[in-house]
Design an enzyme around this catalytic site. Sequence first.
Site, PDB file in Angstrom:
ATOM      1  N   ASP A  45       7.903  41.537  -6.577  1.00 18.99           N
ATOM      2  CA  ASP A  45       6.985  42.308  -5.751  1.00 18.99           C
ATOM      3  C   ASP A  45       7.116  41.879  -4.292  1.00 18.99           C
ATOM      4  OD1 ASP A  45       4.601  43.355  -4.525  1.00 18.99           O
ATOM      5  OD2 ASP A  45       3.666  43.422  -6.509  1.00 18.99           O
ATOM      6  N   LYS A  64       9.176  64.677  -7.527  1.00 15.50           N
ATOM      7  CA  LYS A  64       9.296  65.286  -6.196  1.00 15.50           C
ATOM      8  C   LYS A  64       9.828  66.721  -6.310  1.00 15.50           C
ATOM      9  CE  LYS A  64       8.065  61.474  -4.049  1.00 15.50           C
ATOM     10  NZ  LYS A  64       8.921  60.381  -3.676  1.00 15.50           N
ATOM     11  N   LEU A  65       9.575  67.522  -5.275  1.00 13.38           N
ATOM     12  CA  LEU A  65       9.809  68.966  -5.364  1.00 13.38           C
ATOM     13  C   LEU A  65      11.190  69.348  -5.918  1.00 13.38           C
ATOM     14  CD1 LEU A  65       8.770  71.906  -4.704  1.00 13.38           C
ATOM     15  CD2 LEU A  65      10.018  71.673  -2.564  1.00 13.38           C
ATOM     16  N   LYS A 106       1.858  54.369   5.411  1.00 12.77           N
ATOM     17  CA  LYS A 106       3.153  54.190   6.099  1.00 12.77           C
ATOM     18  C   LYS A 106       2.918  53.996   7.601  1.00 12.77           C
ATOM     19  CE  LYS A 106       6.840  54.314   4.711  1.00 12.77           C
ATOM     20  NZ  LYS A 106       7.715  53.262   4.142  1.00 12.77           N
ATOM     21  N   ARG A 134       9.355  72.082   5.157  1.00 14.23           N
ATOM     22  CA  ARG A 134       9.885  70.717   5.210  1.00 14.23           C
ATOM     23  C   ARG A 134      11.290  70.775   5.803  1.00 14.23           C
ATOM     24  NH1 ARG A 134       5.275  70.187   4.608  1.00 14.23           N
ATOM     25  NH2 ARG A 134       4.101  68.887   3.160  1.00 14.23           N
ATOM     26  N   THR A 139       8.822  57.352   7.560  1.00 12.43           N
ATOM     27  CA  THR A 139       8.816  58.790   7.288  1.00 12.43           C
ATOM     28  C   THR A 139       8.310  59.588   8.496  1.00 12.43           C
ATOM     29  OG1 THR A 139       7.581  60.444   6.015  1.00 12.43           O
ATOM     30  CG2 THR A 139       6.556  58.319   6.197  1.00 12.43           C
ATOM     31  N   ALA A 199      -0.838  57.635   5.839  1.00 16.10           N
ATOM     32  CA  ALA A 199      -1.664  56.667   6.572  1.00 16.10           C
ATOM     33  C   ALA A 199      -1.194  55.236   6.293  1.00 16.10           C
ATOM     34  CB  ALA A 199      -3.130  56.828   6.190  1.00 16.10           C
ATOM     35  N   TYR A 235      -0.845  58.369   1.605  1.00 17.43           N
ATOM     36  CA  TYR A 235       0.550  57.906   1.713  1.00 17.43           C
ATOM     37  C   TYR A 235       0.955  57.749   3.175  1.00 17.43           C
ATOM     38  CZ  TYR A 235       5.621  58.362   2.179  1.00 17.43           C
ATOM     39  OH  TYR A 235       6.925  58.186   2.564  1.00 17.43           O
ATOM     40  N   ARG A 273      -2.238  71.518  -2.789  1.00 13.69           N
ATOM     41  CA  ARG A 273      -2.479  70.074  -2.668  1.00 13.69           C
ATOM     42  C   ARG A 273      -3.581  69.853  -1.628  1.00 13.69           C
ATOM     43  NH1 ARG A 273       2.730  66.961  -0.455  1.00 13.69           N
ATOM     44  NH2 ARG A 273       3.239  66.613  -2.638  1.00 13.69           N
ATOM     45  N   PRO A 274      -4.577  69.001  -1.908  1.00 14.20           N
ATOM     46  CA  PRO A 274      -5.623  68.751  -0.897  1.00 14.20           C
ATOM     47  C   PRO A 274      -5.005  68.175   0.384  1.00 14.20           C
ATOM     48  CG  PRO A 274      -6.211  67.733  -3.008  1.00 14.20           C
ATOM     49  CD  PRO A 274      -4.802  68.223  -3.144  1.00 14.20           C
ATOM     50  N   GLU A 322       6.203  61.807   8.103  1.00 10.86           N
ATOM     51  CA  GLU A 322       4.839  62.233   7.747  1.00 10.86           C
ATOM     52  C   GLU A 322       3.776  61.486   8.559  1.00 10.86           C
ATOM     53  OE1 GLU A 322       4.173  62.959   3.570  1.00 10.86           O
ATOM     54  OE2 GLU A 322       6.300  63.328   3.228  1.00 10.86           O
TER      55      GLU A 322
HETATM   56  P1  NAD Z   1      10.836  55.755  -4.461  1.00  8.90           P
HETATM   57  O1  NAD Z   1       9.402  55.906  -4.857  1.00  8.90           O
HETATM   58  O2  NAD Z   1      11.873  56.571  -5.147  1.00  8.90           O
HETATM   59  O3  NAD Z   1      11.277  54.228  -4.630  1.00  8.90           O
HETATM   60  C1  NAD Z   1      10.472  53.161  -4.249  1.00  8.90           C
HETATM   61  C2  NAD Z   1      11.028  51.886  -4.858  1.00  8.90           C
HETATM   62  O4  NAD Z   1      10.209  50.797  -4.415  1.00  8.90           O
HETATM   63  C3  NAD Z   1      11.009  51.875  -6.382  1.00  8.90           C
HETATM   64  O5  NAD Z   1      12.243  51.388  -6.889  1.00  8.90           O
HETATM   65  C4  NAD Z   1       9.878  50.932  -6.723  1.00  8.90           C
HETATM   66  O6  NAD Z   1      10.077  50.231  -7.947  1.00  8.90           O
HETATM   67  C5  NAD Z   1       9.907  49.982  -5.534  1.00  8.90           C
HETATM   68  N1  NAD Z   1       8.608  49.337  -5.294  1.00  8.90           N
HETATM   69  C6  NAD Z   1       7.390  49.936  -5.224  1.00  8.90           C
HETATM   70  N2  NAD Z   1       6.433  49.025  -5.003  1.00  8.90           N
HETATM   71  C7  NAD Z   1       7.061  47.830  -4.891  1.00  8.90           C
HETATM   72  C8  NAD Z   1       6.625  46.510  -4.629  1.00  8.90           C
HETATM   73  N3  NAD Z   1       5.326  46.237  -4.461  1.00  8.90           N
HETATM   74  N4  NAD Z   1       7.527  45.530  -4.571  1.00  8.90           N
HETATM   75  C9  NAD Z   1       8.842  45.786  -4.761  1.00  8.90           C
HETATM   76  N5  NAD Z   1       9.325  47.005  -5.021  1.00  8.90           N
HETATM   77  C10 NAD Z   1       8.440  48.024  -5.087  1.00  8.90           C
HETATM   78  O7  NAD Z   1      10.857  56.008  -2.897  1.00  8.90           O
HETATM   79  P2  NAD Z   1      12.001  56.649  -1.968  1.00  8.90           P
HETATM   80  O8  NAD Z   1      11.833  58.110  -1.946  1.00  8.90           O
HETATM   81  O9  NAD Z   1      13.300  56.063  -2.336  1.00  8.90           O
HETATM   82  O10 NAD Z   1      11.552  56.117  -0.535  1.00  8.90           O
HETATM   83  C11 NAD Z   1      12.050  54.884  -0.031  1.00  8.90           C
HETATM   84  C12 NAD Z   1      11.472  54.648   1.350  1.00  8.90           C
HETATM   85  O11 NAD Z   1      11.846  55.707   2.221  1.00  8.90           O
HETATM   86  C13 NAD Z   1       9.940  54.597   1.372  1.00  8.90           C
HETATM   87  O12 NAD Z   1       9.549  53.580   2.246  1.00  8.90           O
HETATM   88  C14 NAD Z   1       9.541  55.962   1.887  1.00  8.90           C
HETATM   89  O13 NAD Z   1       8.320  55.890   2.565  1.00  8.90           O
HETATM   90  C15 NAD Z   1      10.699  56.266   2.811  1.00  8.90           C
HETATM   91  N6  NAD Z   1      10.990  57.689   3.021  1.00  8.90           N
HETATM   92  C16 NAD Z   1      11.147  58.525   1.941  1.00  8.90           C
HETATM   93  C17 NAD Z   1      11.484  59.861   2.158  1.00  8.90           C
HETATM   94  C18 NAD Z   1      11.714  60.794   0.995  1.00  8.90           C
HETATM   95  O14 NAD Z   1      11.914  61.998   1.221  1.00  8.90           O
HETATM   96  N7  NAD Z   1      11.766  60.330  -0.245  1.00  8.90           N
HETATM   97  C19 NAD Z   1      11.638  60.345   3.456  1.00  8.90           C
HETATM   98  C20 NAD Z   1      11.462  59.455   4.540  1.00  8.90           C
HETATM   99  C21 NAD Z   1      11.153  58.134   4.305  1.00  8.90           C
HETATM  100  P1  TYD Z   2       7.299  66.488  -2.068  1.00 10.52           P
HETATM  101  O1  TYD Z   2       8.674  66.521  -2.668  1.00 10.52           O
HETATM  102  O2  TYD Z   2       6.188  65.901  -2.881  1.00 10.52           O
HETATM  103  O3  TYD Z   2       7.431  65.784  -0.649  1.00 10.52           O
HETATM  104  P2  TYD Z   2       6.310  65.625   0.544  1.00 10.52           P
HETATM  105  O4  TYD Z   2       4.987  65.983   0.027  1.00 10.52           O
HETATM  106  O5  TYD Z   2       6.429  64.169   0.854  1.00 10.52           O
HETATM  107  O6  TYD Z   2       6.797  66.513   1.647  1.00 10.52           O
HETATM  108  O7  TYD Z   2       6.864  67.971  -1.711  1.00 10.52           O
HETATM  109  C1  TYD Z   2       7.642  68.762  -0.822  1.00 10.52           C
HETATM  110  C2  TYD Z   2       6.891  70.054  -0.584  1.00 10.52           C
HETATM  111  O8  TYD Z   2       6.816  70.793  -1.808  1.00 10.52           O
HETATM  112  C3  TYD Z   2       5.453  69.831  -0.155  1.00 10.52           C
HETATM  113  O9  TYD Z   2       5.095  70.840   0.790  1.00 10.52           O
HETATM  114  C4  TYD Z   2       4.635  70.021  -1.424  1.00 10.52           C
HETATM  115  C5  TYD Z   2       5.475  71.041  -2.194  1.00 10.52           C
HETATM  116  N1  TYD Z   2       5.420  70.934  -3.674  1.00 10.52           N
HETATM  117  C6  TYD Z   2       5.135  72.066  -4.449  1.00 10.52           C
HETATM  118  O10 TYD Z   2       4.919  73.176  -3.934  1.00 10.52           O
HETATM  119  N2  TYD Z   2       5.116  71.914  -5.800  1.00 10.52           N
HETATM  120  C7  TYD Z   2       5.346  70.718  -6.417  1.00 10.52           C
HETATM  121  O11 TYD Z   2       5.273  70.642  -7.665  1.00 10.52           O
HETATM  122  C8  TYD Z   2       5.644  69.579  -5.608  1.00 10.52           C
HETATM  123  C9  TYD Z   2       5.921  68.236  -6.231  1.00 10.52           C
HETATM  124  C10 TYD Z   2       5.687  69.739  -4.236  1.00 10.52           C
END
Ligand code: NAD
Ligand code: TYD
Length: 363
Positions: free
Chosen positions: A69, A207-208, A172, A232, A142, A170, A168, A300-301, A144
């Site tokens: 962790d 995720k979407l 980050k 997005r 991110t 907030a 989320y 989504r709220p 966001e």
């Molecule tokens: P993810 O949820 O797929 O992966 C997160 C990883 O972190 C997992 O392997 C989980 O086991 C690990 N983890 C969670 N809590 C932990 C802890 N307390 N200690 C150690 N490991 C822990 O997330 P992701 O989509 O790969 O995102 C990675 C990073 O990129 C995040 O910081 C996210 O905010 C950022 N990010 C994501 C996106 C996106 O579109 N997915 C876009 C921009 C930035």
């Molecule tokens: P998501 O992949 O959860 O990323 P983020 O919320 O971080 O942008 O969602 C991408 C977009 O798709 C977001 O506007 C919410 C929407 N969405 C749906 O319409 N249906 C779904 O089932 C999901 C997971 C997301």
Amino acid sequence: MTEQLGIRTPRRLIVTGGAGFIGANFVHYWCGKYPGDRVVVLDALTYAGNRATIAPLEGKANLRFVQGDICDRPLIDQLLKEEDIDLLVHFAAESHVDRSILGPGAFVQTNVVGTFTLLEAFRQHWLAHDQPDTFRFHHVSTDEVYGSLEPDDPAFTETTPYAPNSPYSASKAGSDHLVRAYHHTYGLPTLMTNCSNNYGPYHFPEKLIPLMCINILLGKPLPVYGDGQNVRDWLYVEDHCSAIDAVIHGSKPGETYNVGGNNEVKNLDLVHKLCDLMDELAPDLPVRPAKQLITFVKDRPGHDRRYAINATKLKTDLGWTPAQTVDSGLRQTVLWYLNHRDWWQPLLSQEYQAYYQKVYASV
Ligand code: NAD
Ligand code: TYD
């Protein structure tokens, strides 16, 4: 930094969250490009972590996997010291907005407290080595954190004020502020990237894009939130990895870069693209055309309406541009989900079904 006269000194890095979606893609990218580097993956293996994703690399001498962790300070201290780390790339986070609405506590713990724990441990490690100017703490964040845009607003730049709207974003934002403060106050050599939505291989089904791909393959409803007009800005995950690489190797400490692909798409249009690609590429879909599965569900709220990234600074300073367009990247991604059922099928666990029920009760 380490490059002088074209010679690169091997790095010794910790990748937190390296078994998650982007972290694991980054580990594959980095091990392929810099095979002489020592890579220590630190990951708690929460529901989103999957050791199988990096398993093919684990036999290699230069990769070590540690389940742990990021809030565990003694463990971090030990790893920094015994692995003689000079670069920390921080992906670990709770990352899903819908889960942050159901249970925000874990987001504050991992994203804020965890990032603080890493920063403080890295600062002590850096001080113990007399503050080398080659050390780097790269924080992955991110877009966001900037909040939501109106249709005609200009895209986010690095100077856009923070206005996070979900637990989320907030959490980050809180971690970003700590990173900034550690550079400003202590001179810690930090770097930060704020990236738009990623997609590609090894993306957890919630995720979407993976959710839609998997539901099309299973013939299940495709839940589109609200009117489907939210926007997005999509970036192929390998392009995010190359951007982080460019920043680590080219930026001076304390800098922040926005990363994005100039690929703004409305959710409903994106789901249509995925349906069309599946119709074209998947031989035996349970429901065809897949569009019939589209189902509008309760919004989504607090759903942010639009994100868009201005990545001019990254292009101007470091010459980075994405390699994939949204069309080329989506085609590769759809093919990946078609050909990797063995990766995603086990993730549709009981825990995942329970989560799905909570969010999509009506579907
Ligand atoms: P993810 O949820 O797929 O992966 C997160 C990883 O972190 C997992 O392997 C989980 O086991 C690990 N983890 C969670 N809590 C932990 C802890 N307390 N200690 C150690 N490991 C822990 O997330 P992701 O989509 O790969 O995102 C990675 C990073 O990129 C995040 O910081 C996210 O905010 C950022 N990010 C994501 C996106 C996106 O579109 N997915 C876009 C921009 C930035
Ligand atoms: P998501 O992949 O959860 O990323 P983020 O919320 O971080 O942008 O969602 C991408 C977009 O798709 C977001 O506007 C919410 C929407 N969405 C749906 O319409 N249906 C779904 O089932 C999901 C997971 C997301």
